[in-house]
Design a protein around this motif. Structure first.
Motif, PDB file in Angstrom:
ATOM      1  N   PRO A 170       0.980  -1.498   0.065  1.00 37.54           N
ATOM      2  CA  PRO A 170       0.432   0.551   0.263  1.00 37.54           C
ATOM      3  C   PRO A 170       0.699   1.103  -0.020  1.00 37.54           C
ATOM      4  O   PRO A 170       1.507   1.129   0.869  1.00 37.54           O
ATOM      5  N   ILE A 171       0.380   2.122  -0.977  1.00 46.67           N
ATOM      6  CA  ILE A 171       1.461   3.113  -0.761  1.00 46.67           C
ATOM      7  C   ILE A 171       0.602   5.132  -1.247  1.00 46.67           C
ATOM      8  O   ILE A 171      -0.057   4.609  -2.599  1.00 46.67           O
ATOM      9  N   ASN A 172       0.190   5.328  -0.493  1.00 51.06           N
ATOM     10  CA  ASN A 172      -0.829   6.771  -1.176  1.00 51.06           C
ATOM     11  C   ASN A 172      -2.585   5.632  -0.811  1.00 51.06           C
ATOM     12  O   ASN A 172      -3.415   6.575  -1.555  1.00 51.06           O
ATOM     13  N   ASP A 173      -2.449   4.737  -0.109  1.00 47.36           N
ATOM     14  CA  ASP A 173      -4.011   4.067   0.075  1.00 47.36           C
ATOM     15  C   ASP A 173      -4.083   3.079  -1.466  1.00 47.36           C
ATOM     16  O   ASP A 173      -5.404   3.726  -1.853  1.00 47.36           O
ATOM     17  N   SER A 174      -2.716   3.432  -2.159  1.00 46.25           N
ATOM     18  CA  SER A 174      -3.590   2.263  -2.997  1.00 46.25           C
ATOM     19  C   SER A 174      -2.546   0.655  -3.352  1.00 46.25           C
ATOM     20  O   SER A 174      -0.975   1.222  -2.787  1.00 46.25           O
ATOM     21  N   LYS A 175      -2.732  -0.292  -3.660  1.00 45.18           N
ATOM     22  CA  LYS A 175      -1.742  -1.139  -4.040  1.00 45.18           C
ATOM     23  C   LYS A 175      -1.752  -0.956  -5.785  1.00 45.18           C
ATOM     24  O   LYS A 175      -2.339  -2.200  -6.254  1.00 45.18           O
ATOM     25  N   CYS A 176      -1.068  -0.432  -6.083  1.00 44.05           N
ATOM     26  CA  CYS A 176      -0.507  -0.204  -7.300  1.00 44.05           C
ATOM     27  C   CYS A 176       0.417  -1.400  -7.635  1.00 44.05           C
ATOM     28  O   CYS A 176       1.274  -1.658  -8.675  1.00 44.05           O
ATOM     29  N   TRP A 177       1.373  -1.582  -6.409  1.00 41.44           N
ATOM     30  CA  TRP A 177       3.256  -1.989  -6.868  1.00 41.44           C
ATOM     31  C   TRP A 177       3.155  -3.067  -5.995  1.00 41.44           C
ATOM     32  O   TRP A 177       2.772  -3.532  -4.661  1.00 41.44           O
ATOM     33  N   PHE A 178       4.379  -4.108  -6.459  1.00 35.91           N
ATOM     34  CA  PHE A 178       4.657  -5.101  -5.605  1.00 35.91           C
ATOM     35  C   PHE A 178       6.399  -4.106  -5.326  1.00 35.91           C
ATOM     36  O   PHE A 178       6.919  -3.632  -5.995  1.00 35.91           O
ATOM     37  N   THR A 179       6.724  -4.554  -3.997  1.00 30.70           N
ATOM     38  CA  THR A 179       7.763  -3.887  -3.464  1.00 30.70           C
ATOM     39  C   THR A 179       8.770  -5.046  -3.777  1.00 30.70           C
ATOM     40  O   THR A 179       8.649  -6.792  -2.867  1.00 30.70           O
ATOM     41  N   ILE A 180      10.120  -4.980  -4.564  1.00 30.82           N
ATOM     42  CA  ILE A 180      11.264  -6.027  -4.266  1.00 30.82           C
ATOM     43  C   ILE A 180      12.423  -6.016  -3.421  1.00 30.82           C
ATOM     44  O   ILE A 180      12.722  -4.934  -3.942  1.00 30.82           O
ATOM     45  N   LYS A 181      12.498  -6.734  -2.650  1.00 35.66           N
ATOM     46  CA  LYS A 181      13.664  -5.901  -1.944  1.00 35.66           C
ATOM     47  C   LYS A 181      15.334  -5.879  -2.520  1.00 35.66           C
ATOM     48  O   LYS A 181      15.428  -6.503  -3.591  1.00 35.66           O
ATOM     49  N   GLY A 182      15.563  -4.880  -2.616  1.00 32.73           N
ATOM     50  CA  GLY A 182      17.133  -4.416  -3.308  1.00 32.73           C
ATOM     51  C   GLY A 182      16.839  -4.104  -4.461  1.00 32.73           C
ATOM     52  O   GLY A 182      17.947  -3.372  -5.208  1.00 32.73           O
ATOM     53  N   ILE A 183      15.198  -3.563  -5.464  1.00 27.77           N
ATOM     54  CA  ILE A 183      15.534  -3.674  -6.874  1.00 27.77           C
ATOM     55  C   ILE A 183      14.226  -1.875  -6.673  1.00 27.77           C
ATOM     56  O   ILE A 183      14.506  -0.838  -7.051  1.00 27.77           O
ATOM     57  N   GLY A 184      13.194  -2.285  -5.807  1.00 26.64           N
ATOM     58  CA  GLY A 184      12.735  -1.017  -5.464  1.00 26.64           C
ATOM     59  C   GLY A 184      10.911  -1.965  -5.148  1.00 26.64           C
ATOM     60  O   GLY A 184      10.549  -2.785  -5.619  1.00 26.64           O
ATOM     61  N   THR A 185      10.563  -1.024  -6.203  1.00 25.16           N
ATOM     62  CA  THR A 185       8.421  -0.575  -6.418  1.00 25.16           C
ATOM     63  C   THR A 185       8.548  -1.624  -8.692  1.00 25.16           C
ATOM     64  O   THR A 185       9.185  -0.917  -9.255  1.00 25.16           O
ATOM     65  N   ILE A 186       7.859  -2.770  -8.700  1.00 24.70           N
ATOM     66  CA  ILE A 186       6.706  -2.964  -9.894  1.00 24.70           C
ATOM     67  C   ILE A 186       5.675  -3.015  -9.861  1.00 24.70           C
ATOM     68  O   ILE A 186       4.957  -3.204  -8.654  1.00 24.70           O
ATOM     69  N   GLN A 187       5.465  -1.942 -11.156  1.00 24.07           N
ATOM     70  CA  GLN A 187       3.938  -1.988 -11.550  1.00 24.07           C
ATOM     71  C   GLN A 187       3.263  -2.962 -12.520  1.00 24.07           C
ATOM     72  O   GLN A 187       3.396  -2.104 -13.501  1.00 24.07           O
ATOM     73  N   PRO A 188       2.946  -3.394 -11.894  1.00 22.72           N
ATOM     74  CA  PRO A 188       1.995  -4.952 -13.125  1.00 22.72           C
ATOM     75  C   PRO A 188       1.259  -3.903 -13.956  1.00 22.72           C
ATOM     76  O   PRO A 188       1.080  -4.419 -15.269  1.00 22.72           O
ATOM     77  N   SER A 189       0.172  -2.967 -14.045  1.00 25.43           N
ATOM     78  CA  SER A 189      -0.670  -2.300 -15.359  1.00 25.43           C
ATOM     79  C   SER A 189      -0.040  -1.560 -15.778  1.00 25.43           C
ATOM     80  O   SER A 189      -0.718  -1.830 -17.519  1.00 25.43           O
ATOM     81  N   GLU A 190       1.686  -1.186 -15.499  1.00 28.86           N
ATOM     82  CA  GLU A 190       2.329  -0.543 -17.097  1.00 28.86           C
ATOM     83  C   GLU A 190       2.724  -1.680 -18.181  1.00 28.86           C
ATOM     84  O   GLU A 190       2.359  -1.496 -19.105  1.00 28.86           O
ATOM     85  N   PHE A 191       3.002  -2.738 -17.471  1.00 29.34           N
ATOM     86  CA  PHE A 191       3.053  -4.079 -18.648  1.00 29.34           C
ATOM     87  C   PHE A 191       1.636  -4.387 -19.091  1.00 29.34           C
ATOM     88  O   PHE A 191       1.731  -5.708 -20.137  1.00 29.34           O
ATOM     89  N   MET A 192       0.741  -3.973 -18.783  1.00 31.78           N
ATOM     90  CA  MET A 192      -0.698  -4.616 -18.927  1.00 31.78           C
ATOM     91  C   MET A 192      -0.864  -3.467 -20.287  1.00 31.78           C
ATOM     92  O   MET A 192      -1.431  -4.444 -21.040  1.00 31.78           O
ATOM     93  N   LYS A 193      -0.617  -2.273 -20.231  1.00 31.40           N
ATOM     94  CA  LYS A 193      -0.834  -1.892 -21.144  1.00 31.40           C
ATOM     95  C   LYS A 193      -0.630  -2.654 -22.411  1.00 31.40           C
ATOM     96  O   LYS A 193      -1.210  -2.233 -23.857  1.00 31.40           O
TER      97      LYS A 193
END
Length: 364
Positions: free
Chosen positions: A87-110
């Motif tokens: 959860p970031i800013n009341d939204s669950k848009c990202w997976f957090t991967i330690k050492g890499i950062g966040t990944i947003q699946p909806s971007e690849f869904m496009k």
């Protein structure tokens, strides 16, 4: 592999990378906590260019073959995200991967949606040279079935801005695919009815609105409507930053705070640093970049390639207009980033993958 590709697109991507890193570096001065976003952006760009070269080597035909698998995987990731997302800013848009950062699946869904829709439209047009209304209606139902899962899952995150992009991509691709105008007219009437009901309920009975749509959607509509009043801390600071920059800008010594300077309001930061002249140059570069891609779509030999270009350029132009427009107060603030300029690993990698597809089309 590289002899026939449109090298001007690669040159523009390199220029955008320099502009992006410099602007993000300047935005760091406006943040309370230093995160070295500009260094991370350099890394993402390096990975992005490597992805382009990989896609050029693989070729689009191989990628098109696995379109449905990619689409299913992206939907599964969006579903998992609702349960295990960070959860970031009341939204669950990202997976957090330690050492890499966040990944947003909806971007690849496009990307997955564009390729799948391109295949569907291409197959339909190859099968029916002059389809009947009944055949076209059945086809549109099939397209809607592809559109609903990612739209619903992304809406529940919630990320309304990306859902709008899914719909826009679909409409542009269908229009370029030559679908009868009557369907767009019907869609327009349906949208008018839905928006009228939503806004009517919002203004006339907010308690009823919350009971029907929920408090989360109420807050999203409320945020969007703040734009029409030209109010809000974000917008006011953005307008002051742009307006005070003059012809040449403040240079690297900007001090006025701009919310989300490295992402949503990156254009406001750029305008503040480089002024009206710098902003004009950036807009010209963006326009030239878009025209190059549009020309590739016009000259593409294969139908599927034209539809791929249509989806990509429709998405890019919308995001460019939306992001830059909201910094001036002429568009709602929706959290849409500026392609190739705003910070973001997932978004940048998705754009670079799309550019790999585009460059493959340019050499076909």
């Amino acid at each position: 592999m590289f002899k026939k590709i449109d090298k001007s697109i690669l040159i523009l991507l390199f220029i955008f990378s320099v502009i992006s890193v410099i602007t993000i570096y300047c935005s760091e001065k406006l943040l309370v906590e230093v995160n070295n976003y500009y260094i991370k952006q350099i890394i993402w760009y390096i990975i992005g260019f490597l992805l382009i070269f990989l896609i050029l080597k693989i070729g689009n035909i191989s990628i098109y073959k696995h379109a449905y698998t990619f689409y299913i995987i992206c939907n599964i990731l969006l579903l998992i995200l609702l349960f295990f997302g960070t959860p970031i800013n009341d939204s669950k848009c990202w997976f957090t991967i330690k050492g890499i950062g966040t990944i947003q699946p909806s971007e690849f869904m496009k990307i997955a949606l564009i390729i799948v829709l391109a295949k569907e439209i291409s197959n339909f047009k190859n099968k029916y040279e002059s389809p009947s209304i009944k055949e076209e209606f059945k086809f549109l139902i099939r397209i809607v079935l592809f559109l609903i899962p990612p739209s619903l899952l992304t809406f529940l995150e919630p990320d309304t801005g990306v859902v709008l992009i899914y719909f826009l991509i679909t409409i542009v691709m269908l229009f370029i695919g030559g679908i009868r105008i009557r369907w767009f007219m019907i869609l327009g009437l349906v949208c008018i009815f839905i928006f009228s009901f939503i806004l009517g309920t919002y203004f006339l009975n907010q308690d009823l609105f919350i009971s029907i749509f929920g408090n989360s959607f109420f807050l999203r509509v409320n945020r969007l409507l703040d734009w029409s009043n030209k109010t809000g801390y974000q917008l006011e600071n953005s307008l002051v930053s742009i307006g005070s920059a003059g012809l040449l800008g403040h240079g690297f010594n900007i001090k006025l705070y701009i919310p989300e300077p490295q992402t949503d309001f990156i254009f406001a930061v750029f305008s503040s640093v480089f002024g009206l002249i710098g902003s004009g140059v950036l807009l010209i570069l963006i326009a030239f970049f878009d025209i190059k891609i549009i020309n590739l779509g016009i000259s593409a030999n294969k139908k599927i390639d034209r539809y791929i270009i249509a989806g990509i350029i429709g998405m890019l132009i919308y995001q460019q207009f939306q992001n830059i427009g909201m910094t001036f107060g002429i568009m709602p603030i929706t959290g849409i980033t500026l392609p190739f300029i705003s910070y973001g690993g997932s978004s940048l990698l998705s754009y670079m993958i799309m550019m790999g597809l585009v460059l493959n089309i340019s050499k076909a």
